[in-house]
Structures are given as C-alpha cells and as structure tokens.
Design a protein around this motif. Sequence first.
Motif, PDB file in Angstrom:
ATOM      1  N   ASN A  79       0.855  -1.185   0.000  1.00 59.81           N
ATOM      2  CA  ASN A  79       0.000   0.000   0.000  1.00 59.81           C
ATOM      3  C   ASN A  79       0.894   1.239   0.000  1.00 59.81           C
ATOM      4  OD1 ASN A  79      -1.632   2.233   0.883  1.00 59.81           O
ATOM      5  ND2 ASN A  79      -3.149   0.760   1.585  1.00 59.81           N
ATOM      6  N   ARG A  80       0.771   2.070  -1.042  1.00 57.76           N
ATOM      7  CA  ARG A  80       1.628   3.238  -1.217  1.00 57.76           C
ATOM      8  C   ARG A  80       0.910   4.549  -0.878  1.00 57.76           C
ATOM      9  NH1 ARG A  80       6.428   2.818  -1.951  1.00 57.76           N
ATOM     10  NH2 ARG A  80       6.647   4.439  -3.495  1.00 57.76           N
ATOM     11  N   THR A  81      -0.254   4.464  -0.274  1.00 59.32           N
ATOM     12  CA  THR A  81      -1.017   5.659   0.086  1.00 59.32           C
ATOM     13  C   THR A  81      -0.185   6.561   0.988  1.00 59.32           C
ATOM     14  OG1 THR A  81      -3.058   4.368   0.010  1.00 59.32           O
ATOM     15  CG2 THR A  81      -3.159   6.486   1.141  1.00 59.32           C
ATOM     16  N   PRO A  82      -0.148   7.872   0.705  1.00 59.27           N
ATOM     17  CA  PRO A  82       0.581   8.774   1.594  1.00 59.27           C
ATOM     18  C   PRO A  82       0.039   8.698   3.023  1.00 59.27           C
ATOM     19  CG  PRO A  82      -0.026   9.913  -0.425  1.00 59.27           C
ATOM     20  CD  PRO A  82      -0.729   8.580  -0.432  1.00 59.27           C
ATOM     21  N   VAL A  83       0.944   8.618   3.992  1.00 58.16           N
ATOM     22  CA  VAL A  83       0.564   8.528   5.402  1.00 58.16           C
ATOM     23  C   VAL A  83       1.192   9.689   6.158  1.00 58.16           C
ATOM     24  CG1 VAL A  83       0.798   7.190   7.534  1.00 58.16           C
ATOM     25  CG2 VAL A  83       0.331   6.010   5.380  1.00 58.16           C
ATOM     26  N   ILE A  84       0.344  10.404   6.880  1.00 52.95           N
ATOM     27  CA  ILE A  84       0.815  11.453   7.780  1.00 52.95           C
ATOM     28  C   ILE A  84       0.576  10.954   9.196  1.00 52.95           C
ATOM     29  CG2 ILE A  84       0.556  13.833   8.565  1.00 52.95           C
ATOM     30  CD1 ILE A  84      -0.635  14.474   5.769  1.00 52.95           C
ATOM     31  N   ILE A  85       1.648  10.779   9.946  1.00 55.65           N
ATOM     32  CA  ILE A  85       1.509  10.394  11.351  1.00 55.65           C
ATOM     33  C   ILE A  85       1.124  11.644  12.124  1.00 55.65           C
ATOM     34  CG2 ILE A  85       2.758   9.656  13.417  1.00 55.65           C
ATOM     35  CD1 ILE A  85       4.411   7.803  11.624  1.00 55.65           C
ATOM     36  N   VAL A  86       0.058  11.531  12.916  1.00 58.45           N
ATOM     37  CA  VAL A  86      -0.413  12.633  13.755  1.00 58.45           C
ATOM     38  C   VAL A  86      -0.477  12.075  15.166  1.00 58.45           C
ATOM     39  CG1 VAL A  86      -2.242  14.310  14.140  1.00 58.45           C
ATOM     40  CG2 VAL A  86      -1.788  13.501  11.809  1.00 58.45           C
ATOM     41  N   THR A  87       0.481  12.475  16.004  1.00 56.55           N
ATOM     42  CA  THR A  87       0.593  11.862  17.317  1.00 56.55           C
ATOM     43  C   THR A  87       1.083  12.861  18.362  1.00 56.55           C
ATOM     44  OG1 THR A  87       1.481   9.935  18.494  1.00 56.55           O
ATOM     45  CG2 THR A  87       2.948  11.048  16.938  1.00 56.55           C
ATOM     46  N   ALA A  88       0.881  12.523  19.614  1.00 52.06           N
ATOM     47  CA  ALA A  88       1.321  13.380  20.716  1.00 52.06           C
ATOM     48  C   ALA A  88       2.806  13.212  21.004  1.00 52.06           C
ATOM     49  CB  ALA A  88       0.509  13.073  21.974  1.00 52.06           C
ATOM     50  N   SER A  89       3.415  12.185  20.474  1.00 51.25           N
ATOM     51  CA  SER A  89       4.822  11.922  20.776  1.00 51.25           C
ATOM     52  C   SER A  89       5.733  12.715  19.859  1.00 51.25           C
ATOM     53  CB  SER A  89       5.127  10.436  20.610  1.00 51.25           C
ATOM     54  OG  SER A  89       6.493  10.208  20.826  1.00 51.25           O
ATOM     55  N   LEU A  99       9.004   7.565  10.229  1.00 48.45           N
ATOM     56  CA  LEU A  99       9.401   7.925   8.865  1.00 48.45           C
ATOM     57  C   LEU A  99      10.119   6.769   8.174  1.00 48.45           C
ATOM     58  CD1 LEU A  99      10.490  11.592   9.598  1.00 48.45           C
ATOM     59  CD2 LEU A  99       8.482  10.875   8.276  1.00 48.45           C
ATOM     60  N   ASP A 100      10.983   6.066   8.910  1.00 50.63           N
ATOM     61  CA  ASP A 100      11.683   4.913   8.330  1.00 50.63           C
ATOM     62  C   ASP A 100      10.732   3.759   8.019  1.00 50.63           C
ATOM     63  OD1 ASP A 100      14.132   6.154   8.273  1.00 50.63           O
ATOM     64  OD2 ASP A 100      14.898   5.185  10.092  1.00 50.63           O
ATOM     65  N   ALA A 101       9.621   3.682   8.738  1.00 52.02           N
ATOM     66  CA  ALA A 101       8.641   2.619   8.484  1.00 52.02           C
ATOM     67  C   ALA A 101       7.785   2.919   7.262  1.00 52.02           C
ATOM     68  CB  ALA A 101       7.753   2.422   9.707  1.00 52.02           C
ATOM     69  N   GLY A 102       7.904   4.139   6.720  1.00 51.00           N
ATOM     70  CA  GLY A 102       7.183   4.448   5.488  1.00 51.00           C
ATOM     71  C   GLY A 102       6.235   5.628   5.560  1.00 51.00           C
ATOM     72  N   ALA A 103       6.198   6.344   6.690  1.00 51.97           N
ATOM     73  CA  ALA A 103       5.347   7.532   6.761  1.00 51.97           C
ATOM     74  C   ALA A 103       5.908   8.613   5.845  1.00 51.97           C
ATOM     75  CB  ALA A 103       5.271   8.055   8.194  1.00 51.97           C
ATOM     76  N   ASP A 104       5.024   9.424   5.297  1.00 52.09           N
ATOM     77  CA  ASP A 104       5.428  10.497   4.398  1.00 52.09           C
ATOM     78  C   ASP A 104       5.588  11.826   5.119  1.00 52.09           C
ATOM     79  OD1 ASP A 104       5.105   9.190   1.561  1.00 52.09           O
ATOM     80  OD2 ASP A 104       3.424   8.520   2.783  1.00 52.09           O
ATOM     81  N   ASP A 105       4.982  11.939   6.296  1.00 54.45           N
ATOM     82  CA  ASP A 105       5.046  13.181   7.054  1.00 54.45           C
ATOM     83  C   ASP A 105       4.743  12.850   8.518  1.00 54.45           C
ATOM     84  OD1 ASP A 105       5.259  15.886   7.657  1.00 54.45           O
ATOM     85  OD2 ASP A 105       3.608  16.515   6.365  1.00 54.45           O
ATOM     86  N   TYR A 106       5.036  13.796   9.405  1.00 49.44           N
ATOM     87  CA  TYR A 106       4.871  13.571  10.843  1.00 49.44           C
ATOM     88  C   TYR A 106       4.458  14.892  11.464  1.00 49.44           C
ATOM     89  CZ  TYR A 106       6.094  11.364  15.361  1.00 49.44           C
ATOM     90  OH  TYR A 106       6.075  10.809  16.615  1.00 49.44           O
TER      91      TYR A 106
END
Length: 193
Positions: A79-89, A99-106
């Motif tokens: 699955n190549r869908t862009p992923v933005i991680i949105v987290t409190a950490s 990011l190394d796991a494949g997220a496109d933004d954080y």
Amino acid sequence: PTLWYDWNTSVLLVEDDPLLGEGVRHALSREGHSVTWAKDGEEALAAAATQAYSCILLDLRMPHLSGLAVLKRLRAQGNRTPVIIVTASEQPGQKIEGLDAGADDYLVKPFDLEELLARVRAQIRRLDDRTGDTISCANVCLDLSARTATLDGQPVALTAKEFRVLAYLMRKSGKFINKQELEDALYDDSAEI
C-alpha cells in the motif's frame, strides 16, 4: 476557509480520541474530502483493505494495534497511500522510526488544523503528480483553487456536486470508474446516499 480543491479525495482518519477525531473529520469534510474514521488499528487495516484512499492520517497510540504496526503492515502489503503520522509523541526516535517505516510526514499534537489540512493537500498533490491546482483533460480545464471550469477557454457553470464528479473523473482520466468507486469518492462513510 475557502474550499480550495474539492476534487473528491478520500481520507482515512485513524484516531481513537472522539473529540479530536470529530474535529478533524469535520474539517476534512468541510474541505470536500470524503472521510472514513477508524477508531483503532484493526479498523484502519480493514478500511484500507476495502477502499483506496488519497491520504491516511494515522495516530500512533491506538487500541488493539499500534499505528506503527498498522503502517508497517500497509507498507508490507504494498500500500503506497501517503501517510501522515499525527501523534502526541515528539520524541526524535519515534519520529525517525515512523518515517523509516514508510510515513510520508509527521505532525505532533497539539497541531494547527490549517497546517494539517495544508499537509494533506501537499501529499495529495504529490500523489497526483501535480505542481499546481489545475487539471486538464483535452479541452476541459479545472482550477481547483478557484473552483472554476472552462471548456475551450470559456467558463462553464457547474453545481458543487457536478464539479466534484468532473474533478474525480478528470483525476482518473483513462481509467474505468465503477459506480462504487464514484460513490466512495463523493460521500464519506457516514453519509446517506
């Protein structure tokens, strides 16, 4: 804010906090996205397996299956869908791992809602391989920022729904689109069709 690009994108929101999730879902819907809201990691994987999304907003701290585990499984499945991680950490190690796991933004919570929406728009532009906010097919041109359409350079009056349908079809130019795909693009998961 102005609906700047209403071109029928579907976003998978993965967030277990009901207040934050509802606020983000509302903001995304207001901008013209159809939104599927998964409240845990297992729901997220199930949703991603049944529908293609333009962008995934992914919280890392999720019940049943962490956001990082969801991301790794999605990428392992191709699955190549862009992923933005949105987290409190905001720990640098966790950012790097995501990011190394494949997220496109954080993006770290709390965040500015307009910034989140801008990051979603940026990911979708990259997905569409566009640098601007216009799309063209043959002699039809859509300006997604101004929400205008022209045919042979002449303005064409469209309703909001007509604009959304045309924008979706133009984005998928040359591909067969079935009724279900069009419905998925036009309506969020809570809408009565």
